[in-house]
Design an enzyme around this catalytic site. Structure first.
Site, short mmCIF file in Angstrom:
data_model
loop_
_atom_site.label_atom_id
_atom_site.label_comp_id
_atom_site.label_asym_id
_atom_site.label_seq_id
_atom_site.Cartn_x
_atom_site.Cartn_y
_atom_site.Cartn_z
N LYS A 1 20.71 -17.85 28.28
CA LYS A 1 19.86 -16.64 28.18
C LYS A 1 19.01 -16.71 26.91
O LYS A 1 17.82 -16.37 26.92
CB LYS A 1 20.72 -15.38 28.11
CG LYS A 1 21.32 -14.96 29.43
CD LYS A 1 22.06 -13.64 29.22
CE LYS A 1 22.76 -13.17 30.44
NZ LYS A 1 23.62 -12.01 30.16
N TYR B 1 22.98 -25.97 26.69
CA TYR B 1 22.10 -26.19 25.53
C TYR B 1 20.99 -27.17 25.91
O TYR B 1 19.80 -26.88 25.73
CB TYR B 1 22.94 -26.72 24.38
CG TYR B 1 22.20 -26.92 23.08
CD1 TYR B 1 21.84 -25.83 22.27
CD2 TYR B 1 21.88 -28.19 22.63
CE1 TYR B 1 21.18 -26.01 21.06
CE2 TYR B 1 21.23 -28.38 21.41
CZ TYR B 1 20.89 -27.30 20.63
OH TYR B 1 20.23 -27.49 19.43
N THR C 1 20.43 -32.37 11.63
CA THR C 1 20.01 -31.93 10.29
C THR C 1 21.21 -31.31 9.58
O THR C 1 22.04 -30.66 10.22
CB THR C 1 18.84 -30.94 10.43
OG1 THR C 1 17.77 -31.63 11.07
CG2 THR C 1 18.37 -30.42 9.08
#
Ligand code: NAD
Ligand code: UDP
Ligand code: UDP
Length: 325
Positions: free
Chosen positions: A90, A144, A174
């Site tokens: 969502k 994802y 990162t």
């Protein structure tokens, strides 16, 4: 002075971005629902007169007047995005749609924080932007991976259909200060384990690879991308550090840099864990004139110092509160 909206602004990368945008003289609206971010990440910015915090969930529409939108809202660590996978979808789909609708209405540019996960478990190495990826659509990472892929699709369709000025960046692993302590990502896990002299938990044999980019380098690349004018470049562009390490090498380096007495243990490898990952940053070098400058060892030392002082504060917190009462 531009009015800039940063969704996910109280998160790890978002808080560094807000800080840099303010330092460059912009007005910053930081929007976050604190799903994985925290007020502690932005507390030092609250007194700045050009900074405003909006508690809001991007899956709900919102009316704002802004010049630019950096759309970062989304849990990034596998542990967090798999905790409530439907919510992850969502956030990526409805959240990005709302931000694109907002960008369309106010004619703002929108930068979408996409990810190396769109390449899945890549069969081409290193990964150039032209590679379409090797993604499991029904696995535990799909909420994802596919969510971010659809977010890219939405950006391109709003660009083609509605002429919204979009920029797509694909961020590779990162790390740096303000990573959430509990989010299970490898750099924060290893540093905390080493500082506490607990075993470092390698998943699998530790032969899988990742390429780690320090957050300051990334934030510089993100802003360079936003500042390209539409006709020049919309991406997608890879942003990451092209120096590749195995997870075992990372564990050994963290032990060495912390001077820890921790041992290394192996735990089962999670499903669909990509075996290798390294960005081809030719486009970022050629078009954005960007490349990372901070080597892993230097970035790790800064991150270790951050977690060291955080753990120290936690250790002495009970004693300090008792002393105050
Ligand atoms: P993070 O979890 O620290 O930050 C995400 C922020 O988004 C948090 O503050 C969280 O509270 C907020 N958020 C989540 N869902 C939301 C919602 N529905 N509404 C409003 N706010 C919401 O993660 P991060 O590492 O800072 O990642 C930032 C962005 O960069 C994410 O989009 C992530 O997918 C992307 N990215 C990060 C990496 C990395 O290595 N850190 C790699 C690739 C992509
Ligand atoms: N939207 C928003 N803020 C705005 C404009 C739009 O949150 O300022 C939301 C809107 O509610 C919708 C989405 O963005 O859910 C897409 O908007 P768009 O106008 O593109 O599509 P439509 O509303 O026509 O479906
Ligand atoms: N990993 C690990 N030990 C940990 C956490 C992660 O060995 O305590 C591994 C994980 O299996 C993956 C890599 O480190 O192969 C990077 O994991 P992370 O969750 O940081 O990011 P990913 O790139 O998988 O999204």
């Amino acid at each position: 002075m531009k009015r800039i909206l940063v969704t996910g602004g109280a998160g790890f990368i978002g808080s560094h971005l807000c800080e840099s945008l303010l330092a460059h003289g912009n007005e910053v609206l930081c929007l976050d629902n604190f799903y994985t971010g925290s007020k502690a990440n932005i507390r030092h910015l609250m007194a700045h007169e050009a900074f405003e915090l909006i508690r809001h969930d991007v899956i709900e529409p919102i009316i704002l007047e802004v010049d630019e939108i950096y759309n970062l809202a989304c849990p990034a660590s596998p542990v967090h995005y798999q905790y409530n996978p439907v919510k992850t979808v969502k956030t990526n789909v409805m959240g990005t749609l709302n931000m694109l609708g907002l960008a369309k209405r106010v004619k703002a540019s929108l930068l979408q924080a996409s990810t190396s996960e769109v390449y899945g478990d890549p069969q081409i190495h290193p990964q150039p932007e032209e590679y379409w990826g090797h993604v499991n659509p029904v696995g535990i990472r799909s909420c994802y991976d596919e969510g971010k892929r659809l977010a890219e699709t939405l950006c391109m369709d709003y660009f083609r259909q509605n002429h919204v000025e979009v920029k797509i960046i694909r961020i590779f692993n990162t790390y740096g200060p303000r990573m959430a302590e509990n989010d299970g990502r490898v750099v924060s896990n290893f540093i905390i384990q080493a500082l506490m002299n607990r075993p470092l938990t390698i998943y699998g044999e530790g032969l899988q690879t990742r390429s780690f980019c320090y957050v300051d380098d990334l934030v510089n690349g993100i802003q360079r991308m936003m500042n390209m004018t539409q006709a020049e470049f919309i991406g997608p562009v890879n942003l990451g550090n092209p120096t590749e390490f195995t997870i075992r090498e990372l564990a050994e380096l963290v032990i060495q840099l912390t001077g820890s007495s921790s041992e290394i243990i192996c735990l089962p490898l999670p499903a669909d864990d990509p075996r290798q990952r390294r960005p081809d940053i030719t486009q970022a070098r050629d078009v954005l004139h960007w490349h990372p400058k901070i080597a892993l060892e230097e970035g790790l030392l800064k991150t270790i110092a951050y977690f060291e002082s955080k753990l120290m504060r936690q250790r002495y917190k009970p004693a300090l509160s008792a002393a105050r009462s």
